[in-house]
Design a protein around this motif. Structure first.
Motif, PDB file in Angstrom:
ATOM      1  N   LEU A 115      49.997  34.103  31.454  1.00 18.32           N
ATOM      2  CA  LEU A 115      50.687  34.428  30.205  1.00 18.32           C
ATOM      3  C   LEU A 115      49.736  34.421  29.018  1.00 18.32           C
ATOM      4  O   LEU A 115      49.833  35.270  28.127  1.00 18.32           O
ATOM      5  N   LEU A 116      48.811  33.463  28.997  1.00 12.96           N
ATOM      6  CA  LEU A 116      47.832  33.418  27.910  1.00 12.96           C
ATOM      7  C   LEU A 116      46.963  34.668  27.913  1.00 12.96           C
ATOM      8  O   LEU A 116      46.652  35.228  26.857  1.00 12.96           O
ATOM      9  N   ARG A 117      46.585  35.116  29.098  1.00 13.02           N
ATOM     10  CA  ARG A 117      45.745  36.304  29.211  1.00 13.02           C
ATOM     11  C   ARG A 117      46.504  37.540  28.725  1.00 13.02           C
ATOM     12  O   ARG A 117      45.975  38.351  27.965  1.00 13.02           O
ATOM     13  N   ARG A 118      47.754  37.676  29.148  1.00 15.54           N
ATOM     14  CA  ARG A 118      48.545  38.844  28.736  1.00 15.54           C
ATOM     15  C   ARG A 118      48.806  38.826  27.236  1.00 15.54           C
ATOM     16  O   ARG A 118      48.797  39.874  26.581  1.00 15.54           O
ATOM     17  N   SER A 119      49.035  37.626  26.702  1.00  8.21           N
ATOM     18  CA  SER A 119      49.265  37.506  25.266  1.00  8.21           C
ATOM     19  C   SER A 119      48.023  37.924  24.482  1.00  8.21           C
ATOM     20  O   SER A 119      48.109  38.620  23.464  1.00  8.21           O
ATOM     21  N   LYS A 120      46.862  37.518  24.962  1.00  7.38           N
ATOM     22  CA  LYS A 120      45.607  37.885  24.305  1.00  7.38           C
ATOM     23  C   LYS A 120      45.392  39.392  24.348  1.00  7.38           C
ATOM     24  O   LYS A 120      45.003  40.014  23.362  1.00  7.38           O
ATOM     25  N   ILE A 121      45.678  39.993  25.498  1.00  5.68           N
ATOM     26  CA  ILE A 121      45.535  41.445  25.635  1.00  5.68           C
ATOM     27  C   ILE A 121      46.470  42.156  24.670  1.00  5.68           C
ATOM     28  O   ILE A 121      46.098  43.112  23.985  1.00  5.68           O
ATOM     29  N   ALA A 122      47.731  41.675  24.599  1.00  7.41           N
ATOM     30  CA  ALA A 122      48.711  42.312  23.727  1.00  7.41           C
ATOM     31  C   ALA A 122      48.304  42.206  22.261  1.00  7.41           C
ATOM     32  O   ALA A 122      48.471  43.152  21.486  1.00  7.41           O
ATOM     33  N   ASN A 123      47.769  41.056  21.870  1.00 12.63           N
ATOM     34  CA  ASN A 123      47.388  40.846  20.474  1.00 12.63           C
ATOM     35  C   ASN A 123      46.130  41.611  20.090  1.00 12.63           C
ATOM     36  O   ASN A 123      46.023  42.148  18.990  1.00 12.63           O
ATOM     37  N   GLU A 124      45.176  41.652  20.996  1.00 10.09           N
ATOM     38  CA  GLU A 124      43.890  42.285  20.682  1.00 10.09           C
ATOM     39  C   GLU A 124      43.858  43.765  21.048  1.00 10.09           C
ATOM     40  O   GLU A 124      43.084  44.531  20.483  1.00 10.09           O
ATOM     41  N   GLY A 125      44.679  44.171  22.004  1.00  9.54           N
ATOM     42  CA  GLY A 125      44.665  45.555  22.453  1.00  9.54           C
ATOM     43  C   GLY A 125      43.397  45.911  23.199  1.00  9.54           C
ATOM     44  O   GLY A 125      43.021  47.083  23.279  1.00  9.54           O
ATOM     45  N   LYS A 126      42.717  44.888  23.749  1.00  4.96           N
ATOM     46  CA  LYS A 126      41.473  45.134  24.476  1.00  4.96           C
ATOM     47  C   LYS A 126      41.465  44.355  25.780  1.00  4.96           C
ATOM     48  O   LYS A 126      41.993  43.245  25.859  1.00  4.96           O
ATOM     49  N   ILE A 127      40.861  44.954  26.786  1.00  2.04           N
ATOM     50  CA  ILE A 127      40.625  44.268  28.051  1.00  2.04           C
ATOM     51  C   ILE A 127      39.129  44.323  28.314  1.00  2.04           C
ATOM     52  O   ILE A 127      38.519  45.392  28.256  1.00  2.04           O
ATOM     53  N   THR A 128      38.541  43.157  28.583  1.00  4.46           N
ATOM     54  CA  THR A 128      37.116  43.092  28.866  1.00  4.46           C
ATOM     55  C   THR A 128      36.917  42.650  30.307  1.00  4.46           C
ATOM     56  O   THR A 128      37.428  41.609  30.718  1.00  4.46           O
ATOM     57  N   VAL A 129      36.189  43.463  31.059  1.00  3.41           N
ATOM     58  CA  VAL A 129      35.858  43.133  32.444  1.00  3.41           C
ATOM     59  C   VAL A 129      34.348  43.252  32.584  1.00  3.41           C
ATOM     60  O   VAL A 129      33.805  44.362  32.634  1.00  3.41           O
ATOM     61  N   GLY A 130      33.669  42.121  32.615  1.00  2.00           N
ATOM     62  CA  GLY A 130      32.209  42.160  32.651  1.00  2.00           C
ATOM     63  C   GLY A 130      31.675  42.853  31.402  1.00  2.00           C
ATOM     64  O   GLY A 130      31.981  42.451  30.276  1.00  2.00           O
ATOM     65  N   GLU A 131      30.915  43.932  31.581  1.00  2.00           N
ATOM     66  CA  GLU A 131      30.346  44.678  30.456  1.00  2.00           C
ATOM     67  C   GLU A 131      31.267  45.792  29.969  1.00  2.00           C
ATOM     68  O   GLU A 131      30.945  46.489  29.004  1.00  2.00           O
ATOM     69  N   VAL A 132      32.408  45.952  30.629  1.00  2.00           N
ATOM     70  CA  VAL A 132      33.318  47.049  30.305  1.00  2.00           C
ATOM     71  C   VAL A 132      34.389  46.587  29.320  1.00  2.00           C
ATOM     72  O   VAL A 132      35.012  45.543  29.516  1.00  2.00           O
ATOM     73  N   VAL A 133      34.604  47.373  28.267  1.00  3.27           N
ATOM     74  CA  VAL A 133      35.661  47.095  27.293  1.00  3.27           C
ATOM     75  C   VAL A 133      36.616  48.281  27.260  1.00  3.27           C
ATOM     76  O   VAL A 133      36.209  49.420  27.013  1.00  3.27           O
ATOM     77  N   VAL A 134      37.891  47.996  27.529  1.00  2.09           N
ATOM     78  CA  VAL A 134      38.933  49.022  27.493  1.00  2.09           C
ATOM     79  C   VAL A 134      39.726  48.789  26.213  1.00  2.09           C
ATOM     80  O   VAL A 134      40.418  47.778  26.069  1.00  2.09           O
ATOM     81  N   ASP A 135      39.611  49.721  25.258  1.00  2.00           N
ATOM     82  CA  ASP A 135      40.118  49.527  23.897  1.00  2.00           C
ATOM     83  C   ASP A 135      41.319  50.429  23.630  1.00  2.00           C
ATOM     84  O   ASP A 135      41.201  51.651  23.587  1.00  2.00           O
ATOM     85  N   LYS A 136      42.481  49.801  23.440  1.00  2.00           N
ATOM     86  CA  LYS A 136      43.728  50.542  23.248  1.00  2.00           C
ATOM     87  C   LYS A 136      43.782  51.253  21.909  1.00  2.00           C
ATOM     88  O   LYS A 136      44.505  52.241  21.751  1.00  2.00           O
ATOM     89  N   SER A 137      43.057  50.754  20.909  1.00  2.00           N
ATOM     90  CA  SER A 137      43.115  51.345  19.580  1.00  2.00           C
ATOM     91  C   SER A 137      42.428  52.705  19.513  1.00  2.00           C
ATOM     92  O   SER A 137      42.738  53.524  18.648  1.00  2.00           O
ATOM     93  N   SER A 138      41.484  52.939  20.431  1.00  2.00           N
ATOM     94  CA  SER A 138      40.729  54.204  20.403  1.00  2.00           C
ATOM     95  C   SER A 138      40.803  54.990  21.705  1.00  2.00           C
ATOM     96  O   SER A 138      40.216  56.053  21.818  1.00  2.00           O
ATOM     97  N   PHE A 139      41.542  54.439  22.695  1.00  2.00           N
ATOM     98  CA  PHE A 139      41.645  55.085  24.010  1.00  2.00           C
ATOM     99  C   PHE A 139      40.259  55.325  24.606  1.00  2.00           C
ATOM    100  O   PHE A 139      39.975  56.389  25.140  1.00  2.00           O
ATOM    101  N   THR A 140      39.416  54.305  24.488  1.00  2.00           N
ATOM    102  CA  THR A 140      38.056  54.440  25.007  1.00  2.00           C
ATOM    103  C   THR A 140      37.754  53.359  26.034  1.00  2.00           C
ATOM    104  O   THR A 140      38.326  52.264  26.001  1.00  2.00           O
ATOM    105  N   VAL A 141      36.836  53.698  26.928  1.00  2.00           N
ATOM    106  CA  VAL A 141      36.266  52.731  27.860  1.00  2.00           C
ATOM    107  C   VAL A 141      34.780  52.699  27.579  1.00  2.00           C
ATOM    108  O   VAL A 141      34.101  53.730  27.643  1.00  2.00           O
ATOM    109  N   THR A 142      34.268  51.520  27.240  1.00  2.00           N
ATOM    110  CA  THR A 142      32.876  51.380  26.829  1.00  2.00           C
ATOM    111  C   THR A 142      32.119  50.477  27.791  1.00  2.00           C
ATOM    112  O   THR A 142      32.621  49.420  28.189  1.00  2.00           O
ATOM    113  N   LYS A 143      30.923  50.902  28.142  1.00  2.00           N
ATOM    114  CA  LYS A 143      30.018  50.065  28.927  1.00  2.00           C
ATOM    115  C   LYS A 143      28.615  50.286  28.392  1.00  2.00           C
ATOM    116  O   LYS A 143      28.039  51.367  28.560  1.00  2.00           O
TER     117      LYS A 143
END
Length: 223
Positions: A115-143
């Motif tokens: 729940l803490l993880r999902r809450s953080k994702i919802a608040n920040e709009g970003k998912i970070t997996v290693g060096e990859v950032v999936v950003d909901k505000s810009s519809f981008t995947v960055t590495k």
């Protein structure tokens, strides 16, 4: 360290929960929903674990008031009741998760962390997996220096799967979540978008989109 509020009228259970959780979180205590509401309003509470049957203000009323005041703090209800009607009432007022007593404390910690993880994702709009950032505000995947702009539906599908790594989503789940209940899109649409995502992210070693034969898809984080 995340702060978890324990709401429990039974002193022994309250102290037991505190003892089991204090090594993982900063723990606050409340004896009923009224005290819990005041604690949340003071700020700093990241998640709530609440009993249902309490004097002054019960768990259902507490969660209902919490949501009516605009707080999205994730809540897990602990109860001796395991009937579908009781769970339905809990979810209806805004509970995020439900755990039946006697409590498996290891499972409780897993659920709080999820729940803490999902809450953080919802608040920040970003998912970070290693060096990859999936950003909901810009519809981008960055590495690193690579920035990929992903079309809306593909991005929403990717974000959905990565928000719940390991969870299997049926094609129907995906259609409802990404395209909406009234959409005329079908399973072939989902399959096509999955293939497009895989092609765009080919070579990314941090995660993969796995087909669960006969069921649907899931995101798997590679460690």
């Amino acid at each position: 360290m995340a702060t978890v509020l324990i709401v429990e009228d039974d002193e022994n259970m309250r102290l037991l929960l505190h003892a089991r959780l204090k090594n993982f979180y900063s723990v606050q205590l409340a004896k009923n929903g009224k005290e819990a509401l005041s604690a949340v309003e003071c700020g700093g509470v990241d998640a709530v674990v609440t009993d249902v049957m309490m004097p002054v203000m019960d768990g259902y009323t507490f969660v209902e008031k919490l949501r009516s005041l605009g707080y999205n703090t994730p809540v897990i209800m602990l109860t001796a009741k395991d009937g579908i009607t009781d769970k339905g009432r809990g979810f209806a007022v805004g509970t995020d998760d439900y755990l039946t007593k006697p409590i498996n404390f290891e499972e409780l910690i897993w659920r709080i962390n999820a729940l803490l993880r999902r809450s953080k994702i919802a608040n920040e709009g970003k998912i970070t997996v290693g060096e990859v950032v999936v950003d909901k505000s810009s519809f981008t995947v960055t590495k690193g220096n690579l920035v990929l702009e992903i079309p809306a539906k593909e991005f929403q599908l990717l974000f959905l799967l990565l928000s719940y790594p390991g969870k299997i989503f049926t094609k129907e789940n995906i259609l409802d979540s990404v395209w909406g209940y009234s959409s005329e899109s079908d399973e072939n649409t989902v399959r096509t978008h999955i293939n497009r995502i895989r092609n765009k992210l080919e070579g990314f070693s941090e995660f993969e989109i796995v087909t669960v034969r006969g069921i649907g898809y899931k995101a798997v984080i590679n460690k």
